[in-house]
Design a protein around this motif. Structure first.
Motif, PDB file in Angstrom:
ATOM      1  N   ASN A 160      -0.896  -9.011  11.733  1.00 21.50           N
ATOM      2  CA  ASN A 160      -0.886 -10.099  13.012  1.00 21.50           C
ATOM      3  C   ASN A 160      -2.336 -10.118  13.742  1.00 21.50           C
ATOM      4  N   LEU A 161      -2.808  -9.732  12.981  1.00 18.71           N
ATOM      5  CA  LEU A 161      -4.946  -9.512  13.872  1.00 18.71           C
ATOM      6  C   LEU A 161      -5.598 -10.686  13.206  1.00 18.71           C
ATOM      7  N   CYS A 162      -5.203 -10.585  11.535  1.00 21.41           N
ATOM      8  CA  CYS A 162      -5.690 -11.551  10.767  1.00 21.41           C
ATOM      9  C   CYS A 162      -5.664 -12.713  10.421  1.00 21.41           C
ATOM     10  N   ASP A 163      -6.149 -13.601  10.364  1.00 24.43           N
ATOM     11  CA  ASP A 163      -5.762 -14.881   9.770  1.00 24.43           C
ATOM     12  C   ASP A 163      -6.025 -15.692   8.708  1.00 24.43           C
ATOM     13  N   GLY A 164      -6.040 -16.579   8.171  1.00 24.08           N
ATOM     14  CA  GLY A 164      -6.276 -17.596   6.324  1.00 24.08           C
ATOM     15  C   GLY A 164      -7.437 -16.887   5.846  1.00 24.08           C
ATOM     16  N   PRO A 165      -8.804 -16.501   6.351  1.00 19.28           N
ATOM     17  CA  PRO A 165      -9.857 -15.911   5.150  1.00 19.28           C
ATOM     18  C   PRO A 165      -9.930 -14.527   5.782  1.00 19.28           C
ATOM     19  N   ARG A 166      -9.016 -13.455   6.529  1.00 17.32           N
ATOM     20  CA  ARG A 166      -8.747 -12.675   6.139  1.00 17.32           C
ATOM     21  C   ARG A 166      -7.695 -11.724   5.643  1.00 17.32           C
ATOM     22  N   LEU A 167      -6.645 -12.437   5.270  1.00  9.13           N
ATOM     23  CA  LEU A 167      -5.504 -12.822   4.896  1.00  9.13           C
ATOM     24  C   LEU A 167      -5.683 -12.762   2.919  1.00  9.13           C
ATOM     25  N   SER A 168      -6.797 -13.424   2.881  1.00  9.24           N
ATOM     26  CA  SER A 168      -7.500 -13.986   1.384  1.00  9.24           C
ATOM     27  C   SER A 168      -7.832 -12.702   0.265  1.00  9.24           C
ATOM     28  N   ARG A 169      -9.019 -11.886   1.539  1.00  6.20           N
ATOM     29  CA  ARG A 169      -9.561 -11.440   1.590  1.00  6.20           C
ATOM     30  C   ARG A 169     -10.015 -10.121   1.963  1.00  6.20           C
ATOM     31  N   LEU A 215      -5.031  -6.957   2.747  1.00  8.77           N
ATOM     32  CA  LEU A 215      -4.847  -6.210   1.381  1.00  8.77           C
ATOM     33  C   LEU A 215      -5.165  -4.675   1.205  1.00  8.77           C
ATOM     34  N   GLY A 216      -6.415  -4.851   1.941  1.00  8.89           N
ATOM     35  CA  GLY A 216      -6.648  -3.326   1.564  1.00  8.89           C
ATOM     36  C   GLY A 216      -6.655  -2.327   2.102  1.00  8.89           C
ATOM     37  N   ILE A 217      -6.090  -2.604   3.345  1.00 13.94           N
ATOM     38  CA  ILE A 217      -5.382  -1.647   4.906  1.00 13.94           C
ATOM     39  C   ILE A 217      -4.418  -1.113   4.389  1.00 13.94           C
ATOM     40  N   THR A 218      -3.662  -2.570   3.404  1.00 17.83           N
ATOM     41  CA  THR A 218      -2.159  -2.140   3.536  1.00 17.83           C
ATOM     42  C   THR A 218      -2.112  -1.389   1.839  1.00 17.83           C
ATOM     43  N   THR A 219      -2.870  -1.385   1.660  1.00 16.42           N
ATOM     44  CA  THR A 219      -3.334  -0.460   0.022  1.00 16.42           C
ATOM     45  C   THR A 219      -3.187   0.828   0.324  1.00 16.42           C
ATOM     46  N   ILE A 220      -4.200   1.025   1.587  1.00 11.97           N
ATOM     47  CA  ILE A 220      -4.240   2.804   1.639  1.00 11.97           C
ATOM     48  C   ILE A 220      -3.108   3.066   2.403  1.00 11.97           C
ATOM     49  N   CYS A 221      -2.499   2.522   3.477  1.00 14.47           N
ATOM     50  CA  CYS A 221      -1.503   3.363   3.908  1.00 14.47           C
ATOM     51  C   CYS A 221      -0.187   2.997   2.782  1.00 14.47           C
ATOM     52  N   SER A 222       0.071   2.608   1.586  1.00 15.82           N
ATOM     53  CA  SER A 222       0.524   2.482   0.415  1.00 15.82           C
ATOM     54  C   SER A 222      -0.069   3.401   0.524  1.00 15.82           C
ATOM     55  N   VAL A 223      -0.463   4.088  -0.975  1.00 16.69           N
ATOM     56  CA  VAL A 223      -1.087   4.788  -1.589  1.00 16.69           C
ATOM     57  C   VAL A 223      -0.815   6.319  -1.201  1.00 16.69           C
ATOM     58  N   SER A 224      -1.586   6.139   0.173  1.00 15.72           N
ATOM     59  CA  SER A 224      -1.151   7.709   0.828  1.00 15.72           C
ATOM     60  C   SER A 224      -0.217   8.286   1.127  1.00 15.72           C
ATOM     61  N   SER A 225       1.364   6.897   1.391  1.00 15.85           N
ATOM     62  CA  SER A 225       2.429   7.762   1.880  1.00 15.85           C
ATOM     63  C   SER A 225       3.017   7.755   0.233  1.00 15.85           C
ATOM     64  N   LEU A 226       2.851   7.259  -0.686  1.00 14.63           N
ATOM     65  CA  LEU A 226       3.008   7.568  -1.854  1.00 14.63           C
ATOM     66  C   LEU A 226       2.561   9.039  -2.186  1.00 14.63           C
ATOM     67  N   ILE A 227       1.316   9.052  -1.896  1.00 15.09           N
ATOM     68  CA  ILE A 227       0.795  11.030  -2.850  1.00 15.09           C
ATOM     69  C   ILE A 227       1.414  11.624  -1.190  1.00 15.09           C
ATOM     70  N   TYR A 228       1.932  11.544  -0.451  1.00 15.31           N
ATOM     71  CA  TYR A 228       2.145  12.741   0.870  1.00 15.31           C
ATOM     72  C   TYR A 228       3.892  12.225   0.499  1.00 15.31           C
ATOM     73  N   VAL A 229       4.569  11.152  -0.476  1.00 17.33           N
ATOM     74  CA  VAL A 229       5.492  11.820  -0.560  1.00 17.33           C
ATOM     75  C   VAL A 229       6.589  12.031  -1.643  1.00 17.33           C
ATOM     76  N   SER A 230       5.394  12.280  -2.934  1.00 13.93           N
ATOM     77  CA  SER A 230       5.428  12.559  -3.803  1.00 13.93           C
ATOM     78  C   SER A 230       5.358  13.924  -4.082  1.00 13.93           C
ATOM     79  N   ALA A 271       2.922  -5.217  -3.143  1.00 16.39           N
ATOM     80  CA  ALA A 271       3.980  -6.174  -3.379  1.00 16.39           C
ATOM     81  C   ALA A 271       3.485  -7.545  -2.915  1.00 16.39           C
ATOM     82  N   VAL A 272       3.260  -7.174  -1.156  1.00 15.09           N
ATOM     83  CA  VAL A 272       4.219  -8.753  -0.440  1.00 15.09           C
ATOM     84  C   VAL A 272       2.276  -8.828   0.121  1.00 15.09           C
ATOM     85  N   ALA A 273       1.894  -7.732   0.140  1.00  9.50           N
ATOM     86  CA  ALA A 273       0.363  -8.289   0.028  1.00  9.50           C
ATOM     87  C   ALA A 273      -0.440  -8.790  -0.585  1.00  9.50           C
ATOM     88  N   TYR A 274      -0.612  -8.380  -1.945  1.00 11.45           N
ATOM     89  CA  TYR A 274      -0.679  -9.168  -2.492  1.00 11.45           C
ATOM     90  C   TYR A 274      -0.630 -10.006  -2.926  1.00 11.45           C
TER      91      TYR A 274
END
Length: 200
Positions: A96-105, A109-124, A162-165
């Motif tokens: 919600n805080l990001c606009d077009g340019p910050r959604l593109s790169r 994408l970076g924070i989504t990847t960090i959150c998802s990978v961290s939760s993957l490691i925890y659950v695994s 995947a959705v963030a990418y």
């Protein structure tokens, strides 16, 4: 007779076109709303599976309080939905805080990847310990719900990335098209075009 058949074929063709248009619009809406829909699913599904795994007891504030008071990393599953909620809250806030340019790169994408990978490691890391010490007196249904809870959390984490990418790629394409449109304007017309843009 031929005229009637022609009218029927036109109606059928119109109906097919209408259905195709509605399906296309629905798919477009789902793709555009994918980040929000995934966050909703990530919030509701794990809690639903946790409630099913606690059968015959129901998920309530008292039950949650009891699970928190008796929390053990090797046994408790209440932290899996909490991980999903924290992950979803962080991702949707950044989205919600990001606009077009910050959604593109950048942040989304970076924070989504960090959150998802961290939760993957925890659950695994947690899953083998939970199932290693799990008691054998639990029914097959409860065990299946527990497995589904872990699998659901893992799949939703991958889905967020995947959705963030995909969102990032879509916004990059928009910026690229906008850049081409700007560059296509004749240099002599560019000042007037910029003045026109400032009006809006």
């Amino acid at each position: 007779m031929g005229f009637v058949k022609e009218e029927k074929s036109k109606k059928v063709l119109r109906g097919v076109k209408t259905v195709f248009f509605l399906i296309t619009m629905l798919i477009s809406f789902l793709l555009f709303s994918a980040p929000i829909l995934l966050v909703i699913a990530d919030t509701l599904l794990p809690f639903s599976l946790l409630s099913a795994s606690l059968s015959p007891s129901s998920l309530s504030l008292q039950t949650l309080s009891s699970h928190f008071n008796n929390y053990d990393f090797r046994y408790s599953l209440v932290d899996i939905p909490l991980v999903s909620i924290i992950r979803s809250v962080v991702i949707i806030c950044v989205y919600n805080l990001c606009d077009g340019p910050r959604l593109s790169r950048g942040p989304y994408l970076g924070i989504t990847t960090i959150c998802s990978v961290s939760s993957l490691i925890y659950v695994s890391f947690k899953a083998p310990r939970v199932f290693r010490v799990s008691s054998t007196d639990r029914g097959e249904y409860v065990r299946a719900m527990e497995i589904a809870l872990f699998v659901c959390s893992l799949l939703l984490a991958i889905g967020h990335v995947a959705v963030a990418y995909r969102t990032s790629c879509r916004e990059r394409r928009k910026l690229w098209v906008y850049k081409i449109d700007i560059e296509a304007v004749s240099p002599s017309l560019l000042p007037s075009f910029e003045a026109f843009s400032l009006c809006f």
